[in-house]
Design a protein around this motif. Structure first.
Motif, PDB file in Angstrom:
ATOM      1  N   SER A   1       0.810  -1.218   0.000  1.00  0.00           N
ATOM      2  CA  SER A   1       0.000   0.000   0.000  1.00  0.00           C
ATOM      3  C   SER A   1       0.846   1.272   0.000  1.00  0.00           C
ATOM      4  O   SER A   1       0.315   2.369  -0.179  1.00  0.00           O
ATOM      5  N   THR A   2       2.162   1.143   0.187  1.00  0.00           N
ATOM      6  CA  THR A   2       3.027   2.325   0.140  1.00  0.00           C
ATOM      7  C   THR A   2       3.510   2.635  -1.276  1.00  0.00           C
ATOM      8  O   THR A   2       4.141   3.666  -1.497  1.00  0.00           O
ATOM      9  N   PHE A   3       3.214   1.784  -2.229  1.00  0.00           N
ATOM     10  CA  PHE A   3       3.582   2.073  -3.613  1.00  0.00           C
ATOM     11  C   PHE A   3       2.875   3.357  -4.056  1.00  0.00           C
ATOM     12  O   PHE A   3       1.683   3.545  -3.815  1.00  0.00           O
ATOM     13  N   ASP A   4       3.631   4.250  -4.703  1.00  0.00           N
ATOM     14  CA  ASP A   4       3.020   5.509  -5.115  1.00  0.00           C
ATOM     15  C   ASP A   4       3.430   5.944  -6.518  1.00  0.00           C
ATOM     16  O   ASP A   4       3.280   7.118  -6.883  1.00  0.00           O
ATOM     17  N   TYR A   5       3.979   5.031  -7.271  1.00  0.00           N
ATOM     18  CA  TYR A   5       4.364   5.349  -8.650  1.00  0.00           C
ATOM     19  C   TYR A   5       4.173   4.098  -9.465  1.00  0.00           C
ATOM     20  O   TYR A   5       4.691   3.028  -9.108  1.00  0.00           O
ATOM     21  N   PHE A   6       3.411   4.211 -10.573  1.00  0.00           N
ATOM     22  CA  PHE A   6       3.031   3.032 -11.341  1.00  0.00           C
ATOM     23  C   PHE A   6       3.277   3.289 -12.833  1.00  0.00           C
ATOM     24  O   PHE A   6       2.426   3.838 -13.531  1.00  0.00           O
ATOM     25  N   PRO A   7       4.437   2.886 -13.324  1.00  0.00           N
ATOM     26  CA  PRO A   7       4.685   3.021 -14.759  1.00  0.00           C
ATOM     27  C   PRO A   7       4.296   1.756 -15.508  1.00  0.00           C
ATOM     28  O   PRO A   7       4.299   0.661 -14.947  1.00  0.00           O
ATOM     29  N   TRP A   8       3.966   1.922 -16.742  1.00  0.00           N
ATOM     30  CA  TRP A   8       3.796   0.797 -17.655  1.00  0.00           C
ATOM     31  C   TRP A   8       4.924   0.878 -18.678  1.00  0.00           C
ATOM     32  O   TRP A   8       5.146   1.935 -19.279  1.00  0.00           O
TER      33      TRP A   8
ATOM     34  N   SER B   1      -7.046  -0.143 -31.025  1.00  0.00           N
ATOM     35  CA  SER B   1      -5.786  -0.900 -31.086  1.00  0.00           C
ATOM     36  C   SER B   1      -5.282  -1.049 -32.525  1.00  0.00           C
ATOM     37  O   SER B   1      -6.074  -1.267 -33.458  1.00  0.00           O
ATOM     38  N   GLN B   2      -3.979  -0.935 -32.676  1.00  0.00           N
ATOM     39  CA  GLN B   2      -3.325  -1.052 -33.980  1.00  0.00           C
ATOM     40  C   GLN B   2      -2.348  -2.231 -33.969  1.00  0.00           C
ATOM     41  O   GLN B   2      -1.787  -2.547 -32.912  1.00  0.00           O
ATOM     42  N   PRO B   3      -2.099  -2.849 -35.118  1.00  0.00           N
ATOM     43  CA  PRO B   3      -1.131  -3.949 -35.156  1.00  0.00           C
ATOM     44  C   PRO B   3       0.230  -3.560 -34.577  1.00  0.00           C
ATOM     45  O   PRO B   3       0.918  -4.384 -33.989  1.00  0.00           O
ATOM     46  N   GLY B   4       0.604  -2.312 -34.727  1.00  0.00           N
ATOM     47  CA  GLY B   4       1.869  -1.829 -34.175  1.00  0.00           C
ATOM     48  C   GLY B   4       1.897  -1.762 -32.657  1.00  0.00           C
ATOM     49  O   GLY B   4       2.959  -1.547 -32.068  1.00  0.00           O
ATOM     50  N   ASP B   5       0.731  -1.973 -32.018  1.00  0.00           N
ATOM     51  CA  ASP B   5       0.672  -2.019 -30.555  1.00  0.00           C
ATOM     52  C   ASP B   5       1.013  -3.406 -30.023  1.00  0.00           C
ATOM     53  O   ASP B   5       1.104  -3.598 -28.803  1.00  0.00           O
ATOM     54  N   SER B   6       1.173  -4.372 -30.911  1.00  0.00           N
ATOM     55  CA  SER B   6       1.483  -5.740 -30.492  1.00  0.00           C
ATOM     56  C   SER B   6       2.827  -5.759 -29.779  1.00  0.00           C
ATOM     57  O   SER B   6       3.872  -5.440 -30.358  1.00  0.00           O
ATOM     58  N   ALA B   7       2.804  -6.115 -28.520  1.00  0.00           N
ATOM     59  CA  ALA B   7       3.997  -6.052 -27.667  1.00  0.00           C
ATOM     60  C   ALA B   7       3.660  -6.717 -26.337  1.00  0.00           C
ATOM     61  O   ALA B   7       2.513  -7.102 -26.094  1.00  0.00           O
ATOM     62  N   THR B   8       4.651  -6.817 -25.491  1.00  0.00           N
ATOM     63  CA  THR B   8       4.419  -7.242 -24.111  1.00  0.00           C
ATOM     64  C   THR B   8       4.405  -6.002 -23.231  1.00  0.00           C
ATOM     65  O   THR B   8       5.292  -5.149 -23.346  1.00  0.00           O
ATOM     66  N   TYR B   9       3.402  -5.904 -22.377  1.00  0.00           N
ATOM     67  CA  TYR B   9       3.218  -4.742 -21.531  1.00  0.00           C
ATOM     68  C   TYR B   9       3.469  -5.129 -20.081  1.00  0.00           C
ATOM     69  O   TYR B   9       2.864  -6.077 -19.563  1.00  0.00           O
ATOM     70  N   PHE B  10       4.352  -4.388 -19.426  1.00  0.00           N
ATOM     71  CA  PHE B  10       4.691  -4.647 -18.034  1.00  0.00           C
ATOM     72  C   PHE B  10       4.150  -3.539 -17.142  1.00  0.00           C
ATOM     73  O   PHE B  10       4.405  -2.358 -17.386  1.00  0.00           O
ATOM     74  N   CYS B  11       3.424  -3.925 -16.129  1.00  0.00           N
ATOM     75  CA  CYS B  11       3.031  -3.023 -15.064  1.00  0.00           C
ATOM     76  C   CYS B  11       4.143  -3.048 -14.013  1.00  0.00           C
ATOM     77  O   CYS B  11       4.710  -4.110 -13.725  1.00  0.00           O
ATOM     78  N   ALA B  12       4.478  -1.900 -13.457  1.00  0.00           N
ATOM     79  CA  ALA B  12       5.521  -1.842 -12.430  1.00  0.00           C
ATOM     80  C   ALA B  12       5.068  -0.905 -11.318  1.00  0.00           C
ATOM     81  O   ALA B  12       4.118  -0.124 -11.487  1.00  0.00           O
ATOM     82  N   ALA B  13       5.751  -0.981 -10.196  1.00  0.00           N
ATOM     83  CA  ALA B  13       5.374  -0.148  -9.054  1.00  0.00           C
ATOM     84  C   ALA B  13       6.596   0.178  -8.223  1.00  0.00           C
ATOM     85  O   ALA B  13       7.569  -0.585  -8.183  1.00  0.00           O
ATOM     86  N   SER B  14       6.506   1.322  -7.559  1.00  0.00           N
ATOM     87  CA  SER B  14       7.579   1.717  -6.650  1.00  0.00           C
ATOM     88  C   SER B  14       7.016   2.635  -5.585  1.00  0.00           C
ATOM     89  O   SER B  14       5.918   3.164  -5.710  1.00  0.00           O
ATOM     90  N   GLY B  15       7.793   2.814  -4.525  1.00  0.00           N
ATOM     91  CA  GLY B  15       7.377   3.702  -3.456  1.00  0.00           C
ATOM     92  C   GLY B  15       8.540   3.971  -2.528  1.00  0.00           C
ATOM     93  O   GLY B  15       9.620   3.407  -2.702  1.00  0.00           O
ATOM     94  N   ASP B  16       8.323   4.797  -1.531  1.00  0.00           N
ATOM     95  CA  ASP B  16       9.407   5.169  -0.613  1.00  0.00           C
ATOM     96  C   ASP B  16      10.023   3.949   0.044  1.00  0.00           C
ATOM     97  O   ASP B  16      11.235   3.887   0.238  1.00  0.00           O
ATOM     98  N   SER B  17       9.192   2.963   0.389  1.00  0.00           N
ATOM     99  CA  SER B  17       9.709   1.782   1.073  1.00  0.00           C
ATOM    100  C   SER B  17      10.559   0.923   0.149  1.00  0.00           C
ATOM    101  O   SER B  17      11.331   0.095   0.606  1.00  0.00           O
ATOM    102  N   ALA B  18      10.438   1.129  -1.151  1.00  0.00           N
ATOM    103  CA  ALA B  18      11.159   0.294  -2.110  1.00  0.00           C
ATOM    104  C   ALA B  18      12.463   0.937  -2.552  1.00  0.00           C
ATOM    105  O   ALA B  18      13.215   0.345  -3.314  1.00  0.00           O
ATOM    106  N   GLY B  19      12.710   2.158  -2.106  1.00  0.00           N
ATOM    107  CA  GLY B  19      13.917   2.813  -2.579  1.00  0.00           C
ATOM    108  C   GLY B  19      13.784   3.180  -4.038  1.00  0.00           C
ATOM    109  O   GLY B  19      12.712   3.235  -4.593  1.00  0.00           O
TER     110      GLY B  19
END
Lengths: 114, 113
Positions: B28-35, B80-98
């Motif tokens: 619950s301390t995660f506060d940044y979520f990039p894809w 959606s376009q054929p050029g969007d075909s890719a693998t998408y990663f969700c990620a997270a970070s926060g103060d506790s994670a450095g």
């Protein structure tokens, strides 16, 4: 030109041998990271660094060492390579702070340990 | 344990449809979520990111919807376009994670023309 480069791009090693993967960045970023990517596991953090002389353990550090001799260079060392370390390794650089949380990845190194 | 979970593992849509990728997290301390997205034989690259100060972030055809209470977020790819075909990663970070990110295992998206 590429800001994060890795060498070698491909490597075949023997079990028990020493492997060194090198990474260089020209972004002048403080932080650098080593990940491995395996099917079904995504990107897993091995070691990272906050700056020259610093190394920190990531989520899967066992069997790996890291070295950050300068701002630009960050190496990953496998002292005794094992087949389970066959993977694609990515280096990344980045800075942390307001609007600067992007990590920039190198092209990857494919390592095969026989 | 897996701190960041993604579903589905793979997704196929037709060109023009909306692809919806799901992500949930534990800390619950995660506060940044990039894809990040990754095309075959290439390295990951940042696509779009959100911080919990807002519950929606839009960039062209890509939109993140964020639900802090449920610790869930989703990435919508409209038209959606054929050029969007890719693998998408969700990620997270926060103060506790450095200064580091925790990545999910990824969703492989295929857009058929």
């Amino acid at each position: 030109e590429a800001a994060v480069t890795q060498s070698p791009r491909n490597k075949v090693a023997v079990t028990g041998g020493k492997v060194t993967l090198s990474c260089n960045q020209t972004n002048n970023h403080n932080n650098m990271y080593w990940y491995r990517q395996d099917t079904g596991h995504g990107l897993r953090l091995i070691h990272y660094s906050y700056g020259a002389g610093s190394t920190e353990k990531g989520d899967i550090p066992d069997g790996y060492k890291a070295s950050r001799p300068s701002q630009e260079n960050f190496s990953l060392i496998l002292e005794l390579a094992t087949p389970s370390q066959t993977s694609v390794y990515f280096c990344a650089s980045g800075d942390w702070g307001a609007n600067q949380d992007t990590q920039y990845f190198g092209p990857g190194t494919r390592l095969l340990v026989l | 344990q897996q701190q960041v979970r993604q579903s589905p593992q793979s997704l196929t849509v037709w060109e023009g449809e909306t692809a919806i990728l799901n992500c949930s997290y534990e800390d619950s301390t995660f506060d940044y979520f990039p894809w990040y997205w990754q095309f075959p034989r290439e390295s990951p690259a940042l696509l779009i990111a959100i911080r919990p100060v807002s519950n929606k972030k839009e960039d062209g055809r890509f939109t993140i919807f964020f639900n802090k209470r449920e610790k869930k977020l989703s990435l919508h790819i409209t038209d959606s376009q054929p050029g969007d075909s890719a693998t998408y990663f969700c990620a997270a970070s926060g103060d506790s994670a450095g200064n580091k990110l925790t990545f999910g295992i990824g969703t492989r998206v295929l857009v058929r023309p």
